[in-house]
Every structure is written in structure tokens, then in C-alpha cells.
Design a protein around this motif. Structure first.
Motif, PDB file in Angstrom:
ATOM      1  N   ASP A  56      32.578 -23.491  35.933  1.00 50.80           N
ATOM      2  CA  ASP A  56      33.129 -22.635  36.983  1.00 50.80           C
ATOM      3  C   ASP A  56      33.170 -21.229  36.405  1.00 50.80           C
ATOM      4  O   ASP A  56      33.718 -21.023  35.311  1.00 50.80           O
ATOM      5  CB  ASP A  56      34.542 -23.090  37.346  1.00 50.80           C
ATOM      6  N   GLY A  57      32.576 -20.250  37.119  1.00 47.11           N
ATOM      7  CA  GLY A  57      32.541 -18.881  36.577  1.00 47.11           C
ATOM      8  C   GLY A  57      31.729 -17.967  37.453  1.00 47.11           C
ATOM      9  O   GLY A  57      31.865 -17.981  38.686  1.00 47.11           O
ATOM     10  N   TRP A  58      30.861 -17.178  36.827  1.00 52.35           N
ATOM     11  CA  TRP A  58      30.013 -16.251  37.590  1.00 52.35           C
ATOM     12  C   TRP A  58      28.557 -16.419  37.162  1.00 52.35           C
ATOM     13  O   TRP A  58      28.276 -16.653  35.980  1.00 52.35           O
ATOM     14  CB  TRP A  58      30.421 -14.795  37.319  1.00 52.35           C
ATOM     15  N   ALA A  59      27.649 -16.293  38.141  1.00 54.05           N
ATOM     16  CA  ALA A  59      26.213 -16.249  37.857  1.00 54.05           C
ATOM     17  C   ALA A  59      25.841 -14.778  37.743  1.00 54.05           C
ATOM     18  O   ALA A  59      26.017 -14.017  38.701  1.00 54.05           O
ATOM     19  CB  ALA A  59      25.435 -16.917  38.985  1.00 54.05           C
ATOM     20  N   VAL A  60      25.380 -14.375  36.553  1.00 56.58           N
ATOM     21  CA  VAL A  60      25.163 -12.948  36.271  1.00 56.58           C
ATOM     22  C   VAL A  60      23.722 -12.725  35.819  1.00 56.58           C
ATOM     23  O   VAL A  60      22.922 -13.658  35.739  1.00 56.58           O
ATOM     24  CB  VAL A  60      26.147 -12.450  35.177  1.00 56.58           C
ATOM     25  N   GLN A  61      23.421 -11.430  35.542  1.00 59.97           N
ATOM     26  CA  GLN A  61      22.096 -11.070  35.011  1.00 59.97           C
ATOM     27  C   GLN A  61      22.323 -10.552  33.596  1.00 59.97           C
ATOM     28  O   GLN A  61      23.103  -9.617  33.397  1.00 59.97           O
ATOM     29  CB  GLN A  61      21.453 -10.006  35.895  1.00 59.97           C
ATOM     30  N   SER A  62      21.639 -11.141  32.650  1.00 61.55           N
ATOM     31  CA  SER A  62      21.919 -10.811  31.253  1.00 61.55           C
ATOM     32  C   SER A  62      21.556  -9.352  30.943  1.00 61.55           C
ATOM     33  O   SER A  62      22.085  -8.769  29.987  1.00 61.55           O
ATOM     34  CB  SER A  62      21.166 -11.757  30.318  1.00 61.55           C
ATOM     35  N   SER A  63      20.712  -8.743  31.801  1.00 55.87           N
ATOM     36  CA  SER A  63      20.306  -7.358  31.526  1.00 55.87           C
ATOM     37  C   SER A  63      21.381  -6.348  31.962  1.00 55.87           C
ATOM     38  O   SER A  63      21.322  -5.179  31.593  1.00 55.87           O
ATOM     39  CB  SER A  63      18.983  -7.062  32.239  1.00 55.87           C
ATOM     40  N   ASP A  64      22.371  -6.781  32.772  1.00 53.70           N
ATOM     41  CA  ASP A  64      23.428  -5.859  33.226  1.00 53.70           C
ATOM     42  C   ASP A  64      24.501  -5.671  32.157  1.00 53.70           C
ATOM     43  O   ASP A  64      24.759  -6.578  31.363  1.00 53.70           O
ATOM     44  CB  ASP A  64      24.124  -6.421  34.467  1.00 53.70           C
ATOM     45  N   LEU A  65      25.168  -4.525  32.204  1.00 47.32           N
ATOM     46  CA  LEU A  65      26.343  -4.324  31.346  1.00 47.32           C
ATOM     47  C   LEU A  65      27.503  -5.141  31.922  1.00 47.32           C
ATOM     48  O   LEU A  65      27.709  -5.112  33.150  1.00 47.32           O
ATOM     49  CB  LEU A  65      26.741  -2.853  31.314  1.00 47.32           C
ATOM     50  N   PRO A  66      28.280  -5.823  31.095  1.00 48.45           N
ATOM     51  CA  PRO A  66      29.374  -6.649  31.616  1.00 48.45           C
ATOM     52  C   PRO A  66      30.356  -5.878  32.506  1.00 48.45           C
ATOM     53  O   PRO A  66      30.859  -6.423  33.483  1.00 48.45           O
ATOM     54  CB  PRO A  66      30.075  -7.154  30.354  1.00 48.45           C
ATOM     55  N   GLU A  67      30.608  -4.585  32.191  1.00 50.32           N
ATOM     56  CA  GLU A  67      31.599  -3.826  32.976  1.00 50.32           C
ATOM     57  C   GLU A  67      31.064  -3.440  34.354  1.00 50.32           C
ATOM     58  O   GLU A  67      31.832  -3.007  35.219  1.00 50.32           O
ATOM     59  CB  GLU A  67      32.001  -2.496  32.290  1.00 50.32           C
ATOM     60  N   SER A  68      29.741  -3.570  34.552  1.00 48.30           N
ATOM     61  CA  SER A  68      29.149  -3.056  35.795  1.00 48.30           C
ATOM     62  C   SER A  68      29.038  -4.139  36.872  1.00 48.30           C
ATOM     63  O   SER A  68      28.520  -3.904  37.950  1.00 48.30           O
ATOM     64  CB  SER A  68      27.751  -2.490  35.497  1.00 48.30           C
ATOM     65  N   LEU A  86      19.023 -11.459  43.475  1.00 48.48           N
ATOM     66  CA  LEU A  86      20.099 -10.508  43.155  1.00 48.48           C
ATOM     67  C   LEU A  86      19.504  -9.131  42.874  1.00 48.48           C
ATOM     68  O   LEU A  86      18.447  -9.023  42.263  1.00 48.48           O
ATOM     69  CB  LEU A  86      20.851 -10.971  41.904  1.00 48.48           C
ATOM     70  N   LYS A  87      20.251  -8.091  43.343  1.00 48.34           N
ATOM     71  CA  LYS A  87      19.884  -6.726  42.946  1.00 48.34           C
ATOM     72  C   LYS A  87      20.646  -6.431  41.648  1.00 48.34           C
ATOM     73  O   LYS A  87      21.609  -7.134  41.326  1.00 48.34           O
ATOM     74  CB  LYS A  87      20.280  -5.742  44.039  1.00 48.34           C
ATOM     75  N   PRO A  88      20.250  -5.372  40.901  1.00 50.89           N
ATOM     76  CA  PRO A  88      20.960  -5.056  39.664  1.00 50.89           C
ATOM     77  C   PRO A  88      22.472  -4.958  39.899  1.00 50.89           C
ATOM     78  O   PRO A  88      22.888  -4.484  40.962  1.00 50.89           O
ATOM     79  CB  PRO A  88      20.382  -3.682  39.258  1.00 50.89           C
ATOM     80  N   ARG A  89      23.265  -5.429  38.937  1.00 54.76           N
ATOM     81  CA  ARG A  89      24.732  -5.427  38.904  1.00 54.76           C
ATOM     82  C   ARG A  89      25.365  -6.511  39.768  1.00 54.76           C
ATOM     83  O   ARG A  89      26.546  -6.804  39.627  1.00 54.76           O
ATOM     84  CB  ARG A  89      25.308  -4.048  39.291  1.00 54.76           C
ATOM     85  N   GLY A 103      17.315 -14.676  40.342  1.00 51.83           N
ATOM     86  CA  GLY A 103      17.608 -13.414  39.656  1.00 51.83           C
ATOM     87  C   GLY A 103      18.682 -13.580  38.599  1.00 51.83           C
ATOM     88  O   GLY A 103      18.754 -12.808  37.647  1.00 51.83           O
ATOM     89  N   SER A 104      19.536 -14.618  38.732  1.00 51.92           N
ATOM     90  CA  SER A 104      20.557 -14.848  37.703  1.00 51.92           C
ATOM     91  C   SER A 104      19.945 -15.665  36.575  1.00 51.92           C
ATOM     92  O   SER A 104      19.202 -16.618  36.817  1.00 51.92           O
ATOM     93  CB  SER A 104      21.737 -15.617  38.309  1.00 51.92           C
ATOM     94  N   ASP A 105      20.254 -15.257  35.321  1.00 50.46           N
ATOM     95  CA  ASP A 105      19.705 -16.001  34.174  1.00 50.46           C
ATOM     96  C   ASP A 105      20.783 -16.346  33.157  1.00 50.46           C
ATOM     97  O   ASP A 105      20.484 -16.762  32.047  1.00 50.46           O
ATOM     98  CB  ASP A 105      18.581 -15.193  33.509  1.00 50.46           C
TER      99      ASP A 105
END
Ligand code: AMP
Ligand code: MG
Length: 386
Positions: A56-68, A86-89, A103-105
Motif C-alpha cells: 500500500d503506497g504510491w506508484a511513482v516515477q523514479s526520474s521525479d524528485l521526491p518533493e515534486s 503518467l505525466k512528469p511529477r 509510466g510508473s516504474d
């Protein structure tokens, strides 16, 4: 030519060359546990069937900054897969088992917060456990609860299993009394039938208990004729030794229908194997310990799977044991698992008529011929599975 006084290995070899022609039955998965698989099973779909979240969490993009990161929606297990990349961020809140959006990796655990460390290995990748067409289970495997779960995961609803062999148990002996009837002087209860029926069920076969047969060749032949028509295997108890009324032995020998008689083992020396009118017949000795021991050593590998009955282990003996001249000796011992490993005790007297010795102990020693065992010696044994 009948073989006699053969080793356990030779007897197993002979039995293996008289194998059964099992029919195949399809069994629903919930009832397949303990049966023996008849065919190889291949995956009908990938497992996992799609990339999904293990947390349980978030599906994110490893290329994004965590704060963004900006959360744009939620994905639940069973949700229709998202199709817009997904678009960037952009990130999604995601639950365990939900499909990964395109788009999420990588994933971030809920406990680490929305700006937490992402990890790619939290994604369960399509086909990483098994992929479509791959071998999942092999013919001859015992079907465990986990096998049933794997079969379901990869798209099966049933499994092909060996049909149950029908096995007649014929207890022989003038001294035998059926359970529930009063014991007359000189009589004993027929305990072998229930032991053998239990062993046969554990082996995945179907026992058919025949009422005790008197020690006369006429009644014995008529019951053997009947059973030979109805069953896949006849197991007899008693009447295979050197006694004057041991008619199982004399009947098979007279007909030249015995393939082997007498095995180099103790207890359980006089087993007999042959055919009665084209149906295999195995004559077990009457002594209760002997009949069960022979079943474990010879019948189990022939009709079933040893893993259902015992594990071969090495134990350190804490009591002395006597072996036997020229034959494998199967003393009943009690194995305990200790911090130093497995230890073996000999708790009871070892008479082959003492069925209680099989209750109080939990293993059979495999003492090689002409060998005695001392305290501290290491010894191989079959640790019986209850
Ligand atoms: P036998 O193999 O017929 O010589 O029998 C050996 C010993 O096993 C004798 O003491 C028999 O009384 C005993 N025995 C034979 N059949 C059974 C049985 N079905 N249940 C319990 N004991 C048996
Ligand atoms: Mg007898």
C-alpha cells in the motif's frame, strides 16, 4: 522361476516391474490434496498476470524528485487498469494487488510518506513467478495444498490424478475374531485389517476389507477367485510362513504363481508376491509389526509415494540395538529432535507381535545386515509421518 531370500532392493525392483496401469481422473482442486498427479501441468496464464503493487503506497516515477510528487488519483485492487500514461511529477495512491499505471516504474510505501524512498522491487512483474506455457507441476508429484493454489493461480480448475487402486485385504487365520464380537479362548482380534486399511487410504488407494478367512484352502481359494475379479491388488495377511496351515504360500507355490517369497529383512521375513488369476497378490506376514513394516518398505514405493509415509534420516543412537544376521533389521525406535540433532531411543521390546511398539515409537531403524549398534553410533532410519 520364483526368487527367494532376496534383498529389499531386489524385491522393490521386481515390484516396480509389475507396475499398475492407473486410470486418470480429473479432480476439482479443493479435493486434489494428497492425490498423485498423473500428468505434467503447464501454466495457462502468467503469474502475476499483470504488473501490480506488493504494497500500500504510491506508484511513482523514479526520474521525479521526491518533493515534486503530485497525487492525481487512487488505484485499488480490482480497478480497471489505467490507460493514460503518467505525466512528469504525477503519482497515484495505490493499494496492494492493484495494477501499476503506465509510466510508473517504482513504488513508495505508505509508511515512508509521499516524499519517501521509491523502490522498483515493490512492483510484482508480470510472469516473474511463472510464465504462460511453463511447467508448473510434474507427473508423479504428491499434490499439496500449495500445488492446488498454484494450479488455481495459473488457470486450472481441476487436476488429473491417478485413479484410486482398489485393494482387497484378506485376513487369514482360524484364530481371528471380527471386531466387536466376544473373544473366545485361543482367539485374537483381527487388527491387521484396520492397520492395512488405514495404510491403504494414506497411500491414496481404496481398501476393501474382507471378513477373516479360515485356514482351509477351499474357502481361501473361493474368496481369492472372487477378489481377483473385483480388485486391482489383493493383500493377504498371514499364512505365508512355514506353518502347516500356511495356505496362501502353499496355494501360490503349488500353482507356480509365486514370483518371490521371503525377503532378507527382520521383522517381516516371509512376504510372498505373485498372481492369482492375473491379479497381483501380495502376501503379508500375519504378525502385526511385520505386516506394517513390510507395507512401509515394499508396498508404499510400489503403489504410492514414500514422502507420504516417512523421511529417511540419520540419528545418533542413545541405546544399543541388535542387528540381524544377513538381513536388514528394522527395530522400532523413537526419534527426538534436539539442539544437537536427531537422537534415537529404543523404548520397547521388539517382538514382531507387539503392535504397541509401533505406537510408542515413531521410526524404523535401517540396521545393515550383520551389524550391531552401540550408544553414540549414527544410524539411518525411516521417521514415520503420523
Ligand atoms: P501367520 O503369519 O499366519 O503365521 O501369523 C503370525 C502371527 O500373527 C500369529 O500369532 C497370528 O495369530 C498373528 N496374526 C495373523 N493374522 C492376524 C491379524 N489379522 N491380526 C492380528 N494378528 C494376526
Ligand atoms: Mg496364520
Amino acid at each position: 522361476m520364483m526368487e527367494t531370500l532376496i534383498t529389499v532392493e531386489r524385491a522393490r525392483q521386481i515390484l516396480a516391474s509389475h507396475s499398475f496401469k492407473w486410470n486418470i481422473e480429473e479432480v476439482e482442486l479443493e479435493f486434489a490434496q494428497g492425490r498423485i498427479l498423473a500428468e505434467n501441468i503447464f501454466a495457462l496464464n502468467d503469474d502475476p498476470a499483470f504488473d501490480n503493487s506488493s504494497i500500500d503506497g504510491w506508484a511513482v516515477q523514479s526520474s521525479d524528485l521526491p518533493e515534486s510528487r503530485i497525487e492525481i488519483g487512487k488505484i485499488f485492487a480490482g480497478s480497471q487498469p489505467i490507460t493514460t500514461p503518467l505525466k512528469p511529477r504525477e503519482i497515484y495512491r495505490i493499494m496492494t494487488g492493484a495494477p501499476i499505471p503506465p509510466g510508473s516504474d517504482a513504488l513508495v510505501m505508505i509508511e515512508d510518506g509521499i516524499n519517501g524512498q521509491h523502490r522498483k522491487e515493490y512492483i510484482r512483474r508480470q510472469g516473474e513467478n511463472i510464465s504462460i506455457g511453463e511447467l508448473a507441476l510434474s507427473a508423479g508429484d504428491i499434490i499439496t495444498p500449495a500445488c492446488c493454489a498454484l494450479a488455481a493461480t495459473i488457470g486450472h480448475t481441476t487436476l488429473p490424478v491417478r485413479s484410486k487402486l482398489r485393494i482387497a485385504i484378506i485376513p487369514t487365520g482360524d484364530e481371528l475374531t471380527r471386531l466387536g464380537e466376544p473373544l473366545q479362548p485361543g482367539q485374537i482380534y483381527d487388527s491387521n485389517s484396520v492397520a492395512l486399511a488405514s495404510l491403504i487410504r494414506k497411500a491414496g488407494a481404496e481398501p476393501i476389507i474382507i471378513k477373516p478367512t479360515a485356514d482351509d484352502s477351499k474357502s481361501l481359494h473361493s474368496i481369492l477367485d472372487q477378489c481377483a475379479k473385483d480388485v486391482d491388488l489383493i493383500l493377504t495377511s498371514g499364512g505365508v510362513s512355514m506353518g502347516e496351515k500356511d495356505y496362501i504360500k502353499s496355494s501360490l507355490l503349488d500353482r507356480d504363481a509365486a514370483i518371490f517369497w521371503k525377503i532378507l529383512m527382520r521383522p517381516g521375513g516371509p512376504p510372498l508376491f505373485g498372481y492369482w488369476n492375473d491379479t497381483p497378490l501380495f502376501g503379508l506376514p500375519g504378525n502385526p509389526v511385520s505386516s506394517q513394516t513390510v507395507f512401509y518398505l515394499l508396498i508404499v514405493p510400489w503403489i504410492s509415494h514414500p514422502d507420504l509415509f516417512y523421511r529417511k534420516v540419520t540419528v545418533k543412537m542413545e541405546d544399543k540395538l541388535r542387528g540381524a544376521p544377513n538381513r536388514l533389521c528394522l527395530r522400532r525406535i523413537h526419534i527426538t529432535s534436539t539442539n544437537e540433532g536427531l537422537t534415537g531411543h529404543s523404548l520397547t521390546h521388539q517382538g514382531s507381535g507387539n503392535v504397541r511398539s509401533l505406537v510408542l515409537n515413531n521410526a524404523l531403524s535401517l540396521i545393515p545386515p550383520n551389524t550391531d549398534v552401540d550408544v553414540g553410533d549414527f544410524l539411518e532410519a525411516l521417521w514415520l509421518i503420523v
